[in-house]
Structure formats: structure tokens, C-alpha cells
Design a protein around this motif. Structure first.
Motif, PDB file in Angstrom:
ATOM      1  N   THR A  69       0.840  -1.195   0.000  1.00 40.06           N
ATOM      2  CA  THR A  69       0.000   0.000   0.000  1.00 40.06           C
ATOM      3  C   THR A  69       0.874   1.242   0.000  1.00 40.06           C
ATOM      4  O   THR A  69       1.760   1.377   0.845  1.00 40.06           O
ATOM      5  N   ILE A  70       0.630   2.148  -0.958  1.00 37.85           N
ATOM      6  CA  ILE A  70       1.388   3.387  -1.082  1.00 37.85           C
ATOM      7  C   ILE A  70       0.413   4.544  -0.894  1.00 37.85           C
ATOM      8  O   ILE A  70      -0.550   4.666  -1.657  1.00 37.85           O
ATOM      9  N   TYR A  71       0.647   5.379   0.120  1.00 41.03           N
ATOM     10  CA  TYR A  71      -0.311   6.441   0.408  1.00 41.03           C
ATOM     11  C   TYR A  71       0.408   7.667   0.976  1.00 41.03           C
ATOM     12  O   TYR A  71       1.630   7.711   1.063  1.00 41.03           O
ATOM     13  N   GLY A  72      -0.383   8.678   1.327  1.00 46.31           N
ATOM     14  CA  GLY A  72       0.193   9.922   1.820  1.00 46.31           C
ATOM     15  C   GLY A  72       0.321  10.917   0.687  1.00 46.31           C
ATOM     16  O   GLY A  72      -0.536  10.987  -0.198  1.00 46.31           O
ATOM     17  N   GLN A  73       1.418  11.666   0.680  1.00 49.05           N
ATOM     18  CA  GLN A  73       1.629  12.696  -0.340  1.00 49.05           C
ATOM     19  C   GLN A  73       2.226  12.084  -1.601  1.00 49.05           C
ATOM     20  O   GLN A  73       3.365  12.318  -1.976  1.00 49.05           O
ATOM     21  N   ILE A  74       1.407  11.282  -2.257  1.00 52.26           N
ATOM     22  CA  ILE A  74       1.795  10.584  -3.474  1.00 52.26           C
ATOM     23  C   ILE A  74       0.738  10.894  -4.530  1.00 52.26           C
ATOM     24  O   ILE A  74      -0.437  11.047  -4.209  1.00 52.26           O
ATOM     25  N   ARG A  75       1.127  11.045  -5.762  1.00 49.51           N
ATOM     26  CA  ARG A  75       0.181  11.477  -6.796  1.00 49.51           C
ATOM     27  C   ARG A  75      -0.894  10.438  -7.092  1.00 49.51           C
ATOM     28  O   ARG A  75      -2.034  10.780  -7.400  1.00 49.51           O
ATOM     29  N   ALA A  91       7.944   6.041  -7.972  1.00 53.03           N
ATOM     30  CA  ALA A  91       7.853   6.495  -9.360  1.00 53.03           C
ATOM     31  C   ALA A  91       6.651   5.865 -10.057  1.00 53.03           C
ATOM     32  O   ALA A  91       5.942   6.530 -10.821  1.00 53.03           O
ATOM     33  N   PHE A  92       6.411   4.600  -9.778  1.00 56.36           N
ATOM     34  CA  PHE A  92       5.275   3.885 -10.379  1.00 56.36           C
ATOM     35  C   PHE A  92       3.953   4.518  -9.963  1.00 56.36           C
ATOM     36  O   PHE A  92       2.967   4.462 -10.706  1.00 56.36           O
ATOM     37  N   SER A  93       3.922   5.138  -8.788  1.00 55.61           N
ATOM     38  CA  SER A  93       2.704   5.774  -8.282  1.00 55.61           C
ATOM     39  C   SER A  93       2.627   7.257  -8.662  1.00 55.61           C
ATOM     40  O   SER A  93       1.848   8.000  -8.081  1.00 55.61           O
ATOM     41  N   GLY A  94       3.451   7.684  -9.591  1.00 58.18           N
ATOM     42  CA  GLY A  94       3.369   9.047 -10.093  1.00 58.18           C
ATOM     43  C   GLY A  94       4.272  10.040  -9.410  1.00 58.18           C
ATOM     44  O   GLY A  94       4.251  11.232  -9.723  1.00 58.18           O
ATOM     45  N   VAL A 146       5.912  12.053  -5.844  1.00 59.14           N
ATOM     46  CA  VAL A 146       5.333  12.738  -4.690  1.00 59.14           C
ATOM     47  C   VAL A 146       4.658  14.032  -5.127  1.00 59.14           C
ATOM     48  O   VAL A 146       4.943  14.571  -6.197  1.00 59.14           O
ATOM     49  N   THR A 147       3.773  14.531  -4.282  1.00 61.14           N
ATOM     50  CA  THR A 147       3.052  15.776  -4.571  1.00 61.14           C
ATOM     51  C   THR A 147       3.885  16.982  -4.147  1.00 61.14           C
ATOM     52  O   THR A 147       4.934  16.843  -3.497  1.00 61.14           O
ATOM     53  N   GLU A 148       3.391  18.173  -4.473  1.00 64.52           N
ATOM     54  CA  GLU A 148       4.076  19.407  -4.106  1.00 64.52           C
ATOM     55  C   GLU A 148       4.089  19.616  -2.593  1.00 64.52           C
ATOM     56  O   GLU A 148       4.924  20.350  -2.071  1.00 64.52           O
ATOM     57  N   GLU A 149       3.159  18.984  -1.890  1.00 58.31           N
ATOM     58  CA  GLU A 149       3.064  19.163  -0.443  1.00 58.31           C
ATOM     59  C   GLU A 149       3.868  18.132   0.337  1.00 58.31           C
ATOM     60  O   GLU A 149       3.828  18.102   1.563  1.00 58.31           O
ATOM     61  N   ALA A 150       4.594  17.289  -0.368  1.00 54.63           N
ATOM     62  CA  ALA A 150       5.371  16.243   0.301  1.00 54.63           C
ATOM     63  C   ALA A 150       6.569  16.839   1.022  1.00 54.63           C
ATOM     64  O   ALA A 150       7.226  17.756   0.521  1.00 54.63           O
ATOM     65  N   PRO A 153       5.933  -7.762   0.036  1.00 53.99           N
ATOM     66  CA  PRO A 153       4.459  -7.830   0.071  1.00 53.99           C
ATOM     67  C   PRO A 153       3.931  -7.522   1.469  1.00 53.99           C
ATOM     68  O   PRO A 153       4.457  -8.011   2.462  1.00 53.99           O
ATOM     69  N   GLY A 154       2.893  -6.700   1.525  1.00 53.44           N
ATOM     70  CA  GLY A 154       2.288  -6.341   2.801  1.00 53.44           C
ATOM     71  C   GLY A 154       2.825  -5.062   3.404  1.00 53.44           C
ATOM     72  O   GLY A 154       2.257  -4.544   4.380  1.00 53.44           O
ATOM     73  N   ASP A 155       3.905  -4.523   2.853  1.00 54.99           N
ATOM     74  CA  ASP A 155       4.473  -3.277   3.386  1.00 54.99           C
ATOM     75  C   ASP A 155       3.520  -2.100   3.157  1.00 54.99           C
ATOM     76  O   ASP A 155       2.761  -2.068   2.182  1.00 54.99           O
ATOM     77  N   LEU A 156       3.593  -1.123   4.060  1.00 57.74           N
ATOM     78  CA  LEU A 156       2.851   0.130   3.923  1.00 57.74           C
ATOM     79  C   LEU A 156       3.864   1.256   3.738  1.00 57.74           C
ATOM     80  O   LEU A 156       4.732   1.458   4.589  1.00 57.74           O
ATOM     81  N   ILE A 157       3.751   1.973   2.631  1.00 60.03           N
ATOM     82  CA  ILE A 157       4.654   3.083   2.337  1.00 60.03           C
ATOM     83  C   ILE A 157       3.879   4.382   2.506  1.00 60.03           C
ATOM     84  O   ILE A 157       2.852   4.577   1.857  1.00 60.03           O
ATOM     85  N   MET A 158       4.363   5.261   3.374  1.00 62.63           N
ATOM     86  CA  MET A 158       3.672   6.519   3.635  1.00 62.63           C
ATOM     87  C   MET A 158       4.634   7.691   3.445  1.00 62.63           C
ATOM     88  O   MET A 158       5.685   7.770   4.083  1.00 62.63           O
ATOM     89  N   VAL A 159       4.261   8.593   2.512  1.00 67.86           N
ATOM     90  CA  VAL A 159       5.047   9.803   2.267  1.00 67.86           C
ATOM     91  C   VAL A 159       4.445  10.924   3.114  1.00 67.86           C
ATOM     92  O   VAL A 159       3.275  11.282   2.944  1.00 67.86           O
ATOM     93  N   GLU A 160       5.251  11.467   4.032  1.00 74.04           N
ATOM     94  CA  GLU A 160       4.748  12.494   4.943  1.00 74.04           C
ATOM     95  C   GLU A 160       4.513  13.829   4.243  1.00 74.04           C
ATOM     96  O   GLU A 160       5.186  14.166   3.262  1.00 74.04           O
TER      97      GLU A 160
END
Length: 244
Positions: free
Chosen positions: A118-124, A142-145, A147-151, A207-214
Motif C-alpha cells: 500500500t502506497i499512500y500519503g503525499q503521493i500522486r 515512481a510507479f505511483s506518479g 510525490v506531490t508538491e506538499e510532500a 508484500p504487505g508493506d505500507l509506504i507513507m510519504v509524509e
């Protein structure tokens, strides 16, 4: 020239997505796939056949404890984290009690569905990704687009569950180096570190990892300014002149 450049980027992105979908990740240490082969785990469907002895053929599912049963033997087979060849050798020994020099085939007829990352947070493009091959943190961002400008500059990887065939030293190392000391082990990485390309800063994701961009922390500037909205302070800080 700009059109050619954009075309190259689009083609590269399509090739990247194709690679993500086609290659397989089959073990707790993907770099050892070729050496060890696929490691069986709970949920896998196992099929066995004995040449000329149809009564010994079977289809079984590996249970949550990592075992499956044979119709001709009372003792369950321990299958978790073993290869097809290892299972074939054990089943052959079991069949040999009843058949002389049996020709046995054992294989994984259907593999378990991998737990998504799961990839979430400030990700496009927040999403869940089913890994089919080895992948590292930078690649998945990169595959998830991207990070956003607010990352901000911080990326967390939470690991609620270790790979089913993780070695004891890997489990101990992960828990020892965990940053938050909580029940769910985690590690912190930086976006600037990822850009160096070094493996220590760009870990393998399982598998099963959670990736969170603050999200970056905002600072508000009041007074005689043209725009008093919050300014996001990213990794490395921001000078007063830049903020203004």
C-alpha cells in the motif's frame, strides 16, 4: 525536439509498467529466487501424481499453519517455506511405503495471491500494488506518479507482517533497527537519500508493506505580505527570502 522528448518519456513509462506486471517475486529474499525456487506457503494449491498409480494422486491446499494432508497417509506434510522438489522428495518417501520405486510428480498448481503493498500519503496516485518481482522503494514511488508538491522529505515503511519465509536474522535486524519502537516495525527514509541511488537509502519493499510519504509542515507568514497562505517547508529547509 520537445515532442520527441515527451514521446521517449511516455514509452519509458509504459515499458516500466509492463515490467512491474510481468516479473515474479517468489521469496522473502527475491535475489535468491533462482537458487531456491518458489517457496510454498499457506493458501497454495498442491497437486501430486504417481505414474501408473492413480489412487495416490492428490490435490490439497496448504493450511494456515503450513501443512497439507495426503489421502493415503495420516501424517500431514510440512510444506511452508519448502520448494516443490523438497515436497516431491518427501511425498516420494511416503508413497514408497506402498509402491516400489514410485515415479512421483509434485507441483504448485495454484499460487497464493500476494499481499499488496500500500502506497499512500503525499503521493500522486495512492494505490495498492501486487508485487510479482523484486522492487525497491524509489521504483514504487515512481510507479505511483511521484510525490506531490506538499510532500516533505520523509518516507516511512511500515511492515505489519514479515515475509512468510523470512529468516530469523532478518526478523531480528528489522525489529532492532525499527525507528518508532511501536508494535508495528517501521523505518524512516528521506527523499534526498533516495536520490543518491544507494541500496541503504533505497530498500527492497516486500508484500504487505505500507509506504507513507509524509506531508511537509506549513509555516504561515502574516503581516504586510501579498499572500498569507501557508508555505510548506520541505526537506532541507527554506530561507526567509524564498518563503516571502
Amino acid at each position: 525536439m520537445k515532442k520527441i522528448y515527451l514521446l521517449v518519456i511516455v514509452i519509458s513509462a509504459l515499458l516500466f509498467q509492463t515490467a512491474i506486471a510481468q516479473k515474479n517475486v517468489n521469496s522473502d529474499k527475491p535475489e535468491e529466487n533462482v537458487k531456491r525456487g518458489y517457496l510454498v506457503g499457506p493458501g497454495d494449491k498442491i497437486e501430486g501424481k504417481v505414474l501408473g498409480e492413480d489412487q495416490f494422486g492428490f490435490v490439497a491446499y496448504v493450511d494456515e499453519n503450513g501443512y497439507f494432508n495426503l489421502p493415503f497417509d495420516t501424517e500431514p506434510v510440512a510444506a511452508k517455506c519448502r520448494t516443490e522438489n523438497a515436497l516431491r522428495e518427501e511425498v516420494t518417501e511416503r508413497v514408497a511405503k506402498y509402491v516400489r520405486n514410485p515415479m512421483v510428480t509434485v507441483f504448485v498448481a495454484e499460487r497464493r495471491k500476494p499481499v499488496p503493498v500500500t502506497i499512500y500519503g503525499q503521493i500522486r496516485s495512492p494505490q495498492q500494488v501486487e508485487l510479482r518481482r523484486e522492487a525497491r522503494l524509489m521504483e514504487l514511488i515512481a510507479f505511483s506518479g511521484g510525490v506531490t508538491e506538499e510532500a516533505g522529505g520523509i518516507v516511512w515503511i511500515f511492515r505489519p507482517q514479515l515475509p512468510i519465509c523470512a529468516k530469523e536474522e532478518m526478523i531480528a535486524e528489522w525489529k532492532k533497527e525499527s525507528n518508532n519502537g511501536a508494535e508495528v516495525p517501521s523505518r524512516m527514509y528521506t527523499l534526498s537519500g533516495l536520490q543518491t541511488g544507494e541500496n541503504e537509502s533505497n530498500p527492497i519493499v516486500y508484500p504487505g508493506d505500507l509506504i507513507m510519504v509524509e506531508k511537509a509542515s506549513p509555516v504561515y507568514i502574516n503581516g504586510e505580505v501579498s499572500n498569507s497562505t501557508g508555505v510548506y517547508i520541505k526537506e532541507g529547509g527554506l530561507s526567509l527570502t524564498q518563503a516571502l
